[in-house]
Motif scaffolding. Sequence first.
Motif, mmCIF file in Angstrom:
data_model
loop_
_atom_site.group_PDB
_atom_site.id
_atom_site.type_symbol
_atom_site.label_atom_id
_atom_site.label_comp_id
_atom_site.label_asym_id
_atom_site.label_seq_id
_atom_site.Cartn_x
_atom_site.Cartn_y
_atom_site.Cartn_z
ATOM 1 N N ALA A 1 -119.146 -89.966 -88.809
ATOM 2 C CA ALA A 1 -119.095 -91.289 -88.201
ATOM 3 C C ALA A 1 -118.012 -92.173 -88.806
ATOM 4 O O ALA A 1 -117.355 -92.938 -88.103
ATOM 5 C CB ALA A 1 -120.458 -91.971 -88.323
ATOM 6 N N GLU A 2 -117.789 -92.088 -90.115
ATOM 7 C CA GLU A 2 -116.894 -93.040 -90.764
ATOM 8 C C GLU A 2 -115.436 -92.865 -90.349
ATOM 9 O O GLU A 2 -114.641 -93.786 -90.492
ATOM 10 C CB GLU A 2 -117.013 -92.941 -92.283
ATOM 11 C CG GLU A 2 -116.438 -91.699 -92.902
ATOM 12 C CD GLU A 2 -116.474 -91.755 -94.432
ATOM 13 O OE1 GLU A 2 -116.770 -92.833 -94.989
ATOM 14 O OE2 GLU A 2 -116.218 -90.711 -95.060
ATOM 15 N N SER A 3 -115.074 -91.689 -89.827
ATOM 16 C CA SER A 3 -113.675 -91.466 -89.446
ATOM 17 C C SER A 3 -113.503 -90.989 -88.008
ATOM 18 O O SER A 3 -112.375 -90.834 -87.543
ATOM 19 C CB SER A 3 -113.038 -90.443 -90.397
ATOM 20 O OG SER A 3 -113.694 -89.197 -90.284
ATOM 21 N N GLY A 4 -114.626 -90.703 -87.319
ATOM 22 C CA GLY A 4 -114.520 -90.178 -85.962
ATOM 23 C C GLY A 4 -114.041 -88.735 -85.923
ATOM 24 O O GLY A 4 -113.489 -88.285 -84.914
ATOM 25 N N THR A 5 -114.271 -87.999 -86.995
ATOM 26 C CA THR A 5 -113.816 -86.609 -87.106
ATOM 27 C C THR A 5 -114.895 -85.655 -86.632
ATOM 28 O O THR A 5 -116.074 -85.818 -86.954
ATOM 29 C CB THR A 5 -113.455 -86.274 -88.560
ATOM 30 O OG1 THR A 5 -112.439 -87.176 -89.006
ATOM 31 C CG2 THR A 5 -112.966 -84.845 -88.694
ATOM 32 N N LEU A 6 -114.480 -84.639 -85.878
ATOM 33 C CA LEU A 6 -115.385 -83.570 -85.450
ATOM 34 C C LEU A 6 -115.019 -82.298 -86.205
ATOM 35 O O LEU A 6 -113.850 -82.072 -86.517
ATOM 36 C CB LEU A 6 -115.269 -83.324 -83.942
ATOM 37 C CG LEU A 6 -115.911 -84.344 -82.978
ATOM 38 C CD1 LEU A 6 -117.418 -84.430 -83.230
ATOM 39 C CD2 LEU A 6 -115.277 -85.710 -83.052
ATOM 40 N N LEU A 7 -116.036 -81.458 -86.490
ATOM 41 C CA LEU A 7 -115.801 -80.222 -87.229
ATOM 42 C C LEU A 7 -116.471 -79.036 -86.550
ATOM 43 O O LEU A 7 -117.581 -79.154 -86.036
ATOM 44 C CB LEU A 7 -116.333 -80.312 -88.657
ATOM 45 C CG LEU A 7 -115.574 -81.223 -89.624
ATOM 46 C CD1 LEU A 7 -116.245 -82.579 -89.686
ATOM 47 C CD2 LEU A 7 -115.510 -80.590 -91.010
ATOM 48 N N VAL A 8 -115.772 -77.912 -86.587
ATOM 49 C CA VAL A 8 -116.327 -76.625 -86.177
ATOM 50 C C VAL A 8 -116.102 -75.645 -87.318
ATOM 51 O O VAL A 8 -114.983 -75.542 -87.838
ATOM 52 C CB VAL A 8 -115.667 -76.103 -84.886
ATOM 53 C CG1 VAL A 8 -115.914 -74.609 -84.713
ATOM 54 C CG2 VAL A 8 -116.192 -76.855 -83.671
#
Length: 480
Positions: A220-227
């Motif tokens: 949430a703090e950076s708007g980053t998504l991870l796979v």
Amino acid sequence: MPAPRGVGHLRGSEPFPKAARAALADSQLRRNLGHATSTIRGKRANVVGELDDWEELRLAGSALKTAVMARLDEHLERLEREVQARGGVVHWARDANEANAIVTDLVRATGETEVVKVKSMATQEIGLNEALEAAGIHAHETDLAELIVQLGGDLPSHILVPAIHRNRAEIREIFLREMPGVDPELTSEPRRLAMAARAYLRDRFLRAKVAISGANFGVAESGTLLVVESEGNGRMCLTLPDTLITVMGVEKVVPTWGDLEVFLQLLPRSSTGERMNPYTSAWTGVTPGDGPQAFHLVLLDNGRTATLADEVGRSALHCIKCSACLNVCPVYERTGGHAYGSVYPGPIGAVLSPQLTGVEDNASLPYASTLCGACFDACPVRIDIPSLLVRLRTRHVDENRGGVPSAEAVAMAAASWVMSSPRRFGAAEAVSRLGRALGRRTDRISSLPPPLSGWTSSRDAPRPPKETFRQWWAREKEGR
């Protein structure tokens, strides 16, 4: 609202006992499952045993998930703001129908009729491939196991290893039959099978203009998504196409990168038995000249807020989809995933699917367990699955009260009446001694008349003892 009927893969066409009976008759399936799950269990035990603070990590993961669920709306709103601030577009989907429509419209807007996909439980859950196919858009699965399932016209049977029910010989036959241009001399050697899949997928990676992914986590703090993945196909999908569309269940959000540190230690050890996963791909919005130039995030509910409303049942949403509970479950190991009728099989599926759909739409799943507790011991975020199973069984019984009582309900009411009185219980003990005439040779009772045959059809009953506890106690007191 629960997940809608008639779309996606959360409900089976038949109850678990009937589907499991067919699976148990497949000896090859049982061999495949037994070999695969025992191998994964062994690897996991080795890498978990290396950590002195494994239990502390589990406690941290559980606490973090509990905190996230308590303020889920705030974290999702922050995630939305950060994604949009970095050039992404956020879409909110209340259910599978809305999510499928959003993704289909986004692909249509590009003018493309083909997409490549990263392995995604959320898109399996909503039946996205079928929705795209109905719109004239073909989705190519790029994860090796998902590719096997897709080419075989099959459905996934495991969270981590969707083709766990297939052995090498079966995979070779699928490739020879369904994969264009494959070498007819292809053998069942794993390396040769992987090379055939790589050659088949390379052309699709290079020509794809649109990719669809899931997400293991959203920060949430950076708007980053991870796979996180093991094959590199995800990295290809996430970097080469012009447009990237990510479908993420709302429960996958974590507040900060510091929180992510905990889960990136728990997940690979619990899922693949590795200290760290080979590929961790992270992307934040859009970067001019680097990677996809259009990014869309679809935040999926589909019954999750209905599950969140139950302060106890919501712990099922803590799941990080590692599949550790499947690999230790004696029921899953013998029946496989298809018997559960949901894209989420095994112990976690038995508590998550009924809550997403409404208990009565998956009423048999909470009973698909021995309540042995192995799933809780294996869960990296300490979800108390056995307690949730009992809770869901109670809800099923409560929701079906009234009308003509079942034989089980009559038997339980009779037992309650007998056991509520010492005198009646003592009389029942005396009567039970008549059963000593049965099972004289083996000391077990293997066959009883209806309705008790429902018990002995699948298990033995112990032969009553020569002396009841009350009789023993009275004799001992008298002896003193």
